[in-house]
Motif scaffolding. Structure first.
Motif, PDB file in Angstrom:
ATOM      1  N   TYR A 130      21.750  20.055  32.349  1.00 29.50           N
ATOM      2  CA  TYR A 130      21.515  18.823  33.022  1.00 29.50           C
ATOM      3  C   TYR A 130      22.413  18.783  34.438  1.00 29.50           C
ATOM      4  CZ  TYR A 130      20.493  13.895  33.560  1.00 29.50           C
ATOM      5  OH  TYR A 130      19.920  12.817  33.885  1.00 29.50           O
ATOM      6  N   MET A 131      21.700  18.491  35.158  1.00 29.10           N
ATOM      7  CA  MET A 131      22.467  18.366  36.764  1.00 29.10           C
ATOM      8  C   MET A 131      22.432  17.087  37.287  1.00 29.10           C
ATOM      9  SD  MET A 131      22.024  21.018  39.920  1.00 29.10           S
ATOM     10  CE  MET A 131      20.658  20.027  40.655  1.00 29.10           C
ATOM     11  N   ILE A 132      23.476  16.792  37.778  1.00 30.28           N
ATOM     12  CA  ILE A 132      23.709  15.587  38.787  1.00 30.28           C
ATOM     13  C   ILE A 132      23.975  15.957  40.039  1.00 30.28           C
ATOM     14  CG2 ILE A 132      24.719  13.378  38.930  1.00 30.28           C
ATOM     15  CD1 ILE A 132      25.340  13.582  36.021  1.00 30.28           C
ATOM     16  N   TYR A 133      23.003  15.459  40.943  1.00 23.44           N
ATOM     17  CA  TYR A 133      23.285  15.978  42.250  1.00 23.44           C
ATOM     18  C   TYR A 133      23.605  14.716  43.114  1.00 23.44           C
ATOM     19  CZ  TYR A 133      22.458  17.758  47.178  1.00 23.44           C
ATOM     20  OH  TYR A 133      22.816  17.969  48.436  1.00 23.44           O
ATOM     21  N   ASP A 134      24.775  14.555  43.789  1.00 24.41           N
ATOM     22  CA  ASP A 134      25.244  13.379  44.548  1.00 24.41           C
ATOM     23  C   ASP A 134      25.540  13.694  46.070  1.00 24.41           C
ATOM     24  OD1 ASP A 134      26.018  10.983  45.203  1.00 24.41           O
ATOM     25  OD2 ASP A 134      28.126  11.118  44.200  1.00 24.41           O
ATOM     26  N   GLN A 178      18.502  16.173  37.095  1.00 25.04           N
ATOM     27  CA  GLN A 178      17.311  17.302  36.806  1.00 25.04           C
ATOM     28  C   GLN A 178      17.852  17.895  35.298  1.00 25.04           C
ATOM     29  OE1 GLN A 178      17.266  21.379  38.663  1.00 25.04           O
ATOM     30  NE2 GLN A 178      15.417  20.620  39.392  1.00 25.04           N
ATOM     31  N   MET A 179      16.813  18.055  34.552  1.00 23.67           N
ATOM     32  CA  MET A 179      16.913  18.643  33.264  1.00 23.67           C
ATOM     33  C   MET A 179      16.271  19.765  32.904  1.00 23.67           C
ATOM     34  SD  MET A 179      16.884  16.653  29.612  1.00 23.67           S
ATOM     35  CE  MET A 179      16.474  17.736  28.083  1.00 23.67           C
ATOM     36  N   ILE A 230      26.095  20.509  33.521  1.00 27.27           N
ATOM     37  CA  ILE A 230      26.483  20.858  32.161  1.00 27.27           C
ATOM     38  C   ILE A 230      25.450  21.550  31.300  1.00 27.27           C
ATOM     39  CG2 ILE A 230      26.059  18.323  31.334  1.00 27.27           C
ATOM     40  CD1 ILE A 230      28.620  18.609  29.678  1.00 27.27           C
ATOM     41  N   THR A 231      25.855  22.464  30.646  1.00 23.16           N
ATOM     42  CA  THR A 231      25.022  23.515  29.974  1.00 23.16           C
ATOM     43  C   THR A 231      25.455  23.540  28.458  1.00 23.16           C
ATOM     44  OG1 THR A 231      24.202  24.553  31.972  1.00 23.16           O
ATOM     45  CG2 THR A 231      23.967  25.700  29.959  1.00 23.16           C
ATOM     46  N   TRP A 232      24.547  23.620  27.828  1.00 21.70           N
ATOM     47  CA  TRP A 232      24.833  24.057  26.285  1.00 21.70           C
ATOM     48  C   TRP A 232      24.014  25.118  26.083  1.00 21.70           C
ATOM     49  CZ3 TRP A 232      21.499  24.010  21.967  1.00 21.70           C
ATOM     50  CH2 TRP A 232      22.057  24.695  20.919  1.00 21.70           C
TER      51      TRP A 232
END
Lengths: 224, 792
Positions: free
Chosen positions: B766-770, B781-782, B743-745
């Motif tokens: 902000y990235m969520i790696y699952d 990761q931010m 997600i990016t702003w």
């Protein structure tokens, strides 16, 4: 009855001609100094953005210049100081024939190929071209000097004609056949030469536009 | 039938990356390049991006050497690197490959296999002749004249529409404002003069409306005024830009994740460029500073100022110097340089640092008496002086004479070893005929290298004791070159020579390139450290382009060998050929490319303790792509790419290995024209088979299907200010199962601090790696990116 119809039609035609809107022939893109326009017996000073019509006469004063582009984009001209020019154009199908009358002074012309006919008449000669770049100078005594930078210009008088090629000067004197010889150094006035050669990359303007196919094109313009 | 369909499908597939690589990228080469048009290349990183230190692009045309370009990390939801090959470079097909320098010191190339001989190849496509607009003629602005500001105007002719304008009206918009009332509108042209035109973008739209206000004809374009009136008043023009780029990454990884113990990472760069001139004078300056700059490694920062005058150019600071391929060919020199040109004569000279000193460490072994001391890690200042005289000119014929002296400053660092001294002299020449359609060149250089000048020059006593006989006293030439027992070569021979010759001919749609090179084992140019020594050979390549460059064929052969003077126990021969064909039509039909490459590397040994080798590899690649407009639920530009590659590598000597790898790839990329959305579908299959004669065959297969959806709507937009919110979802299944949410702003603004444009970009993501297979691989990761650009 037929006569009446004919007379009515003639009257309609006459009235419509009276009220017909004159077509613009060119526009002044750049001006410096004082440029006087004579139209229908009235005179006024004009500057860049002025639309010129068929029959307009332009008179440039000392240290004045006007750059003019024709409405069909077929030619661009530059009228230098102390010159008198009359613009006459005729639309032929989708082309614009240009017949200019340079009474005195200097006029530089750059004419595109495949545009309408282009002709400059002076008191002593006629210069006719198809796609070229040249300068016409009419001296105070009416003698015509023509300097060709690109292409070939036909210079003719009542007595004869000559083709003035690139790098050559054609000279037409009243009552004589015109002659052609190689252009000599300093024959063109310094100020006029600089104006013709001037390319100053001070500002760059880029224009993006889409053509008929939807493709984006970029045009770069250098201006002072 | 099903089987044959499957086989056909498999054959129509392609490849750009290999699973085994530590960094996974997504790159589809462009279909073509256009003459003089810049080529923007973007390398998208799918995974492993945080292992990357730097990414370089190597590109070339024809038989020229590769040019190296550092790629810039890009802004956006997904990590990517980009750079642009300048348009002025592009006048024929371009070959290129990427080199990823990883943080662990290793590197990775894209394409992975033999990128130097088998780079991406992008053919040249000539532009179709633009059709003249039949309706509108732009009379002004135009490039025929130099406009004063007061003369700026919009003048549009509709001369050819004149007869069709009855009952129609004309409207003109300038910067979105209806200015019809302020324009002079005649029956075949209009003229509008804005009160003032400031720098920046200005939009113009003209439309001919029918009676019912529907559009009969229209045209619009954007005017960009790049400079300001006030600058014109300066006696010397000033142009430039300032770019400040700062990136922060914060990691939160689970125990097995690559990011587990990774701390935050912060990188910033700043670059100021200025250029301009007046009349005959031109200047160009650049200051580039990076947070990566450290006294423990070679400089990242760059400072340069170039001054150009008639007959003379001067270079201060960092400059990539080029004499010839074998002497100095693009090495950065920090110092001073200049070129003096008079007609057919050019003198080019420079002096500066090609390596700066780095402080080393002293290791003292106190277990021995006296102490055993070694030095590690240090580097000396290495200075280079170059002089080149050239007679003739580049357009027709020239001969150049080069001399290069490079020497370590022995006093610059205490903890370094083996200071060197190097002298290179060379001669080169090039002949251009038929407007450069035929080009022939050659060069030859020779060198002397002293591998350790620390002991100093040989004295007469030293020569006597070492039984060395020289026809001169080395002390007499100490200032030119230090001679002692570490000089290589001790006696000049063919080993200390490097030579090249090349021919380039372009006739009848046929581009022939030939190059022969010879670099002796004792040839050394410290200013050109990447020149491979002890190697000779040639390559020849012919490319034919037909149908206005839509169809091209190429065939080439190369043969090289090392151990030129039998000074080693093993000699390696490399021979190979390649063929390629491509069809890149103008019309909206698919393009196709096919290439085949075969390389044989053999090693002959004269020492029975060594092993000979005979490795044969062949690579076949096929790809096709098709771009077409299609409406999914909204109009899109969709590109389908199918590619396939097969690589065989066999040990012909001992049959210890016989690898076969196959890559298949299918991509669909849909960019929505009216929606801020992009869909990417990716299907890939990688199969590897290891089947040596003597051992059991091993097979490994990987199959992945992934889909990525990216939406990026504008939250707010007013003028040049906008904020956007982006969401990217990627799902991969098969042998590599994961889900990625990103997600990016972003905030973007264009405004004015100075009269010229200022751009500000701020992005937070902000990235969520699952990881579906192993949750310990999960990480979050931010990232934050701030970019500020000021134009001058």
């Amino acid at each position: 009855m037929k006569k009446l119809v004919f007379l009515i039609l003639l009257a309609v035609l006459f009235v419509s001609l009276l009220f017909a809107e004159a077509n613009p022939a060119a526009v002044i893109l750049q001006s410096k100094g004082v440029i006087e326009l004579s139209r229908d017996g009235e005179k006024k000073n004009v500057s860049s953005g002025e639309i010129l019509y068929n029959g307009d006469e332009l008179v440039s004063s000392e240290e004045s210049i006007a750059a003019i582009r024709f409405v069909d984009d077929g030619a661009i001209i530059k009228l230098f100081s102390n010159s008198i020019l009359t613009i006459i154009t005729t639309k032929v199908e989708n082309k614009l024939d240009k017949q200019l009358y340079l009474e005195v002074g200097e006029l530089w012309s750059k004419v595109k190929k495949e545009s309408g006919a282009y002709q400059i008449e002076t008191p002593t000669a006629v210069a006719a071209v198809k796609g070229t770049d040249f300068l016409t100078e009419v001296k105070d005594n009416g003698d015509t000097w023509l300097f060709t930078f690109e292409g070939v210009v036909e210079l003719k008088t009542d007595v004869g004609s000559v083709e003035v090629s690139k790098g050559s000067t054609g000279i037409a004197v009243s009552g004589s056949a015109p002659i052609q010889r190689k252009t000599e150094k300093d024959e063109i006035k310094e100020g006029v030469r600089k104006e013709i050669e001037q390319v100053v990359e001070t500002n760059v303007m880029e224009i993006e536009f889409k053509d008929a196919n939807g493709e984006t094109k970029t045009m770069k313009i250098y201006y002072k | 039938m099903k089987k044959s369909v499957l086989v056909i499908l498999m054959l129509v597939l392609s490849v750009t990356y290999v699973f085994a690589q530590s960094v996974e990228v997504d790159f589809i080469p462009p279909e073509f390049v256009e003459s003089l048009k810049p080529l923007n290349l973007r390398l998208d990183i799918i995974s492993g991006g945080d292992k990357i230190e730097e990414v370089y692009l190597f590109y070339k045309k024809g038989n020229l050497d590769f040019t190296q370009e550092l790629m810039e990390p890009g802004l956006g939801i997904n990590q990517y690197y980009q750079t642009t090959i300048p348009g002025r470079y592009i006048d024929q097909a371009i070959s290129f490959y990427f080199r990823l320098i990883l943080k662990d010191g290793l590197d990775q190339t894209i394409p992975a296999t033999d990128p130097i001989n088998n780079p991406y190849y992008v053919p040249l496509r000539q532009k179709e002749k633009p059709k003249k607009d039949a309706y509108f003629q732009i009379l002004s602005p135009d490039q025929e004249y130099n406009y004063q500001d007061k003369d700026f105007m919009v003048a549009i002719s509709y001369f050819s529409l004149e007869d069709k304008l009855q009952d129609k009206s004309i409207v003109l918009y300038f910067d979105g404002r209806d200015v019809t009332a302020d324009a002079t509108i005649a029956n075949n042209m209009l003229v509008y003069k804005p009160a003032a035109v400031g720098p920046g973008n200005h939009t113009i739209r003209v439309a001919v409306l029918n009676k019912d206000d529907s559009i009969f004809k229209e045209m619009s374009w954007t005017v960009q005024v790049k400079k300001v009136t006030t600058l014109q008043k300066l006696s010397v023009s000033v142009n430039g830009d300032l770019v400040i780029d700062s990136r922060l990454t914060l990691n939160d990884g689970d125990s097995s994740s690559f990011y587990f113990d990774k701390d935050k990472e912060w990188r910033s760069t700043g670059q100021l460029r200025l250029w301009g001139g007046k009349d005959w004078f031109r200047y160009r300056g650049r200051v580039y500073v990076s947070s990566e700059e450290s006294s423990k490694r070679q400089p990242y920062n760059r400072y340069s100022l170039d001054l150009h005058m008639p007959h003379l150019s001067l270079y201060f600071g960092d400059h990539n110097q080029v004499f010839s391929n074998t002497t100095i060919a693009g090495k950065n020199v920090r110092g001073i340089g200049g070129e003096l040109t008079f007609g057919f004569f050019k003198l080019h000279s420079f002096y500066g640092q090609i390596q700066r000193h780095i402080k080393g460490t002293q290791i003292i072994d106190s277990t021995t008496v006296p102490y055993d001391t070694t030095y590690t890690g240090g580097y000396y200042n290495r200075n280079s002086l170059g002089v080149r005289m050239q007679f003739g000119n580049e357009r027709t014929f020239y001969v150049g004479l080069n001399a290069l002296k490079t020497k370590d400053d022995i006093d610059s660092e205490a903890y370094a070893e083996n200071p060197k001294d190097n002298v290179v002299v060379g001669l080169d020449s090039r002949l251009n005929l038929f407007r450069s359609r035929l080009q022939f060149g050659w060069e030859v250089s020779t060198s002397l290298l002293n591998n350790n000048i620390a002991p100093g020059v040989l004295t007469k006593e030293d020569m006597d004791s070492l039984d060395i006989d020289l026809p001169f006293n080395p002390e007499d030439i100490e200032s030119i070159f230090i001679i002692n027992e570490f000089v290589e070569p001790y006696k000049p021979s063919l080993s200390s020579i490097a030579a090249e010759t090349y021919l380039r001919a372009f006739f009848m749609h046929n581009l022939l390139n030939f190059k022969y090179s010879y670099v002796g084992a004792s040839y050394n140019s410290l200013a050109n450290p990447y020149l491979q020594k002890d190697k000779s050979g040639f390559n020849i390549m012919d490319n034919i382009t037909l149908m206005n460059n839509q169809l091209n064929f190429g065939i080439g052969y190369h043969a090289y060998k090392d151990n030129l003077r039998d000074t080693k126990e093993a000699t390696t021969h490399t021979k190979g050929y390649r063929m390629n064909a491509g069809y890149y039509p103008f019309a909206r039909i698919p393009n196709i490319s096919l290439s085949y490459q075969k390389t044989n590397i053999t090693k002959e040994v004269s020492d029975s303790t060594l092993f000979p080798a005979n490795r044969l590899s062949d690579i076949i690649t096929f790809s096709t792509s098709y771009k077409f407009p299609v409406s999914i639920f909204s109009p899109t530009d969709t590109r389908i790419v199918l590619s396939f590659s097969n690589t065989n590598t066999t040990d012909k000597e001992f049959n210890t290995y016989d690898y076969n790898t196959q890559n298949y790839r299918f991509n669909v990329i849909s960019e929505f024209k009216e929606l801020p959305m992009t869909t990417r579908f990716n299907m890939s299959y990688f199969a590897r088979k290891d089947a040596p004669d003597t051992l059991e065959t091993k097979k490994s297969n990987y199959f992945n299907v992934g889909i990525s959806e990216e939406i990026r709507p504008n939250l707010f937009k007013k003028g040049n200010f906008r904020t956007s919110l982006g969401y990217n979802w990627t799902r991969s299944t098969g042998d590599n199962k994961y889900t990625k949410h990103y997600i990016t702003w972003g905030m973007y603004n264009q405004f004015k601090i100075l009269p010229t444009d200022t751009f500000l970009t701020l992005e937070l993501s902000y990235m969520i790696y699952d990881d579906s297979n192993d949750s310990a691989e999960d990480y979050n990761q931010m990232r934050g990116i701030l970019k500020f650009t000021q134009k001058f």
